[in-house]
Design a protein around this motif. Structure first.
Motif, short mmCIF file in Angstrom:
data_model
loop_
_atom_site.label_atom_id
_atom_site.label_comp_id
_atom_site.label_asym_id
_atom_site.label_seq_id
_atom_site.Cartn_x
_atom_site.Cartn_y
_atom_site.Cartn_z
N ASN A 37 0.84 -1.20 0.00
CA ASN A 37 0.00 0.00 0.00
C ASN A 37 0.87 1.24 0.00
N VAL A 38 0.24 2.40 -0.16
CA VAL A 38 1.00 3.64 -0.31
C VAL A 38 1.73 4.00 0.97
N ASP A 39 1.17 3.66 2.13
CA ASP A 39 1.85 3.98 3.39
C ASP A 39 3.19 3.26 3.49
N GLU A 40 3.21 2.03 3.01
CA GLU A 40 4.45 1.27 3.02
C GLU A 40 5.49 1.93 2.11
N ALA A 41 5.06 2.44 0.96
CA ALA A 41 5.97 3.13 0.05
C ALA A 41 6.49 4.42 0.67
N ILE A 42 5.62 5.14 1.38
CA ILE A 42 6.05 6.37 2.05
C ILE A 42 7.11 6.06 3.10
N HIS A 43 6.90 5.00 3.86
CA HIS A 43 7.90 4.63 4.86
C HIS A 43 9.26 4.36 4.22
N ALA A 44 9.25 3.66 3.10
CA ALA A 44 10.52 3.35 2.43
C ALA A 44 11.18 4.62 1.91
N ALA A 45 10.39 5.52 1.33
CA ALA A 45 10.96 6.76 0.79
C ALA A 45 11.54 7.64 1.90
N VAL A 46 10.80 7.77 2.99
CA VAL A 46 11.29 8.57 4.12
C VAL A 46 12.53 7.93 4.72
N SER A 127 -3.86 -11.84 9.50
CA SER A 127 -3.60 -12.18 8.10
C SER A 127 -4.86 -12.44 7.30
N SER A 128 -6.02 -12.55 7.97
CA SER A 128 -7.23 -12.94 7.24
C SER A 128 -8.37 -11.94 7.30
N ALA A 129 -8.41 -11.09 8.34
CA ALA A 129 -9.57 -10.23 8.52
C ALA A 129 -9.52 -8.97 7.65
N LEU A 130 -8.32 -8.54 7.27
CA LEU A 130 -8.16 -7.27 6.56
C LEU A 130 -7.97 -7.50 5.06
N PHE A 131 -8.21 -6.44 4.30
CA PHE A 131 -7.89 -6.43 2.87
C PHE A 131 -6.40 -6.74 2.71
N PRO A 132 -6.00 -7.61 1.77
CA PRO A 132 -4.59 -8.02 1.67
C PRO A 132 -3.61 -6.85 1.60
N GLY A 133 -3.99 -5.77 0.91
CA GLY A 133 -3.10 -4.63 0.82
C GLY A 133 -2.83 -3.98 2.16
N ASP A 134 -3.72 -4.17 3.13
CA ASP A 134 -3.51 -3.67 4.49
C ASP A 134 -2.96 -4.75 5.40
N ALA A 135 -3.42 -5.98 5.23
CA ALA A 135 -3.02 -7.06 6.13
C ALA A 135 -1.53 -7.37 6.04
N SER A 326 -11.11 7.10 14.68
CA SER A 326 -10.81 8.54 14.75
C SER A 326 -10.48 9.14 13.39
N GLY A 327 -9.84 8.35 12.51
CA GLY A 327 -9.53 8.87 11.18
C GLY A 327 -10.75 9.00 10.31
N GLY A 328 -11.76 8.20 10.55
CA GLY A 328 -13.04 8.33 9.85
C GLY A 328 -13.04 7.86 8.41
N ARG A 329 -11.94 7.36 7.92
CA ARG A 329 -11.89 6.97 6.50
C ARG A 329 -12.13 5.48 6.28
N GLY A 330 -12.18 4.72 7.36
CA GLY A 330 -12.56 3.32 7.26
C GLY A 330 -11.54 2.42 6.61
N PHE A 331 -10.27 2.83 6.52
CA PHE A 331 -9.25 1.93 5.97
C PHE A 331 -9.10 0.73 6.90
N ASP A 332 -8.92 -0.45 6.30
CA ASP A 332 -8.85 -1.66 7.09
C ASP A 332 -7.73 -1.63 8.13
N HIS A 333 -6.60 -1.06 7.76
CA HIS A 333 -5.45 -1.12 8.69
C HIS A 333 -5.69 -0.27 9.93
#
Length: 359
Positions: A37-46, A127-135, A326-333
């Motif tokens: 996911n994009v958060d993982e890419a941001i971590h690598a770039a930072v 490993s099973s409850a979340l969308f694979p891109g988040d899990a 609290s984020g309100g966007r409902g992302f699985d992670h």
């Protein structure tokens, strides 16, 4: 009552080995996937910027607190830059460690069956409850769950009353959770609510209660102030405050309505309950049982001794759920913050069901 670690000294080692093997087996096929996911890419770039001598918020920007970015940078320093296999192995290690901590907490609260149930649920659901891109991604919430679970183990498994040293360590671990992601600030509610409950039931001296709260607060502040000092020394404190607080409160957060955040409260339950409704039902029954027990005016002596642990779990569960929404966007992670206390509660409920069935 004989302490479980004295009667089964081999059990923690066996559980730890099974958790590491099981979690890595479940997640191994995704280790080579480039970016989940994009958060993982941001971590690598930072992380690459930090390894080049940069400072977060001054030379690279994101709106989260800094611990996980520096953790990924440290990983790249050892394993090589852009090593996504190492990042995904790190996520698996965090999950296995958190599951083991839940085992320790569950075993202390209701015996080995509860601990094994909590650990197994976390290892499987992560490993099973979340969308694979988040899990399967190296999300900040895996760090939050680890530090909050470690704080729970430190707080729950020591002798009563809690010593200032133990409360300091509890606060320090929760400070690290907050430095992983801001909503973990809410997890402080768990030890605070438990100390308040103990104060209500046992009426310790005011000086004792004050020292306990000061030790907890000092522990939380220690890593936070050290981080602030580091950023200030490198000319990044003002920007750090802006991006981690002002930006989120003024621009990022207001995009979501209160109704949207309320709707997000249902996301973790949908993720867990849609494929496994029996598990969600069992957890609800267990939660109602805990609530009924805590509301008793005159608990029995065994209940008096164990109720503080249930208060901690109830407050941690509510805090984790609020943090996930609290984020309100409902992302699985986002739901990972709630997953750890949910699994601990599920482990206790499973242990209660097994005990009832074998009576």
């Amino acid at each position: 009552m004989t302490h479980p670690s004295r009667t089964q000294p081999w059990l923690p080692w066996m559980v730890a080995g099974l958790l590491v093997a099981g979690v890595f087996a479940l997640r191994w096929p995704g280790f080579d996937f480039r970016v989940w996911n994009v958060d993982e890419a941001i971590h690598a770039a930072v992380a690459r910027t930090l390894l080049d001598g940069g400072v977060l918020y001054r030379d690279a920007i994101d709106q989260r607190t800094p611990l996980t970015y520096y953790a990924v940078a440290a990983l790249f320093q050892v394993a090589g830059e852009n090593n996504v296999r190492a990042m995904h192995a790190l996520a698996a290690e965090l999950i296995a460690a958190t599951a083991f901590l839940l085992f320790l907490a569950g075993r202390h609260l209701r015996g080995p069956a509860a601990g094994i149930g909590a650990a197994a649920l976390y290892a499987l659901l992560s490993s099973s409850a979340l969308f694979p891109g988040d899990a399967y991604a190296t999300n900040t919430e895996w760090f939050v769950a680890l530090f909050s679970s470690a704080a729970g183990v430190v707080f729950l498994t020591g002798a009563s009353p809690a010593t200032p040293r133990r409360l300091f360590l509890t606060g320090l671990l929760l400070g690290c959770a907050f430095l992983s992601k801001q909503p973990a600030l809410l997890d402080l509610a768990a030890p605070v609510a438990t100390l308040a409950y103990i104060g209500w039931r046992q009426s310790p001296a005011r000086r004792t209660r004050l020292l306990q709260l000061l030790a907890l607060t000092a522990g939380w502040l220690a890593p936070v102030l050290l981080t602030a000092g580091y950023l200030a020394a490198h000319g990044a404190l003002r920007d750090g405050i802006f991006y981690t607080w002002t930006y989120n409160l003024t621009y990022y957060g207001p995009e979501i309505t209160t109704a949207g955040r309320v709707d997000s409260l249902a996301v973790p339950f949908h993720l867990i309950g849609a494929p496994q409704p029996w598990l969600l039902g069992l957890w609800v029954v267990g939660a109602l049982s805990v609530l009924h027990r805590l509301l008793q005016r005159q608990p029995a002596p065994p209940e008096t001794a164990t109720n503080p642990g249930l208060v901690f779990l109830a407050a941690w569960s509510l805090a984790g759920l609020a943090g996930a929404a609290s984020g309100g966007r409902g992302f699985d992670h986002y739901s990972i913050q709630f997953l750890a206390p949910f699994c601990l509660g599920g482990g206790l409920a499973l242990a209660g069901l097994i005990a009832s069935a074998t009576m």
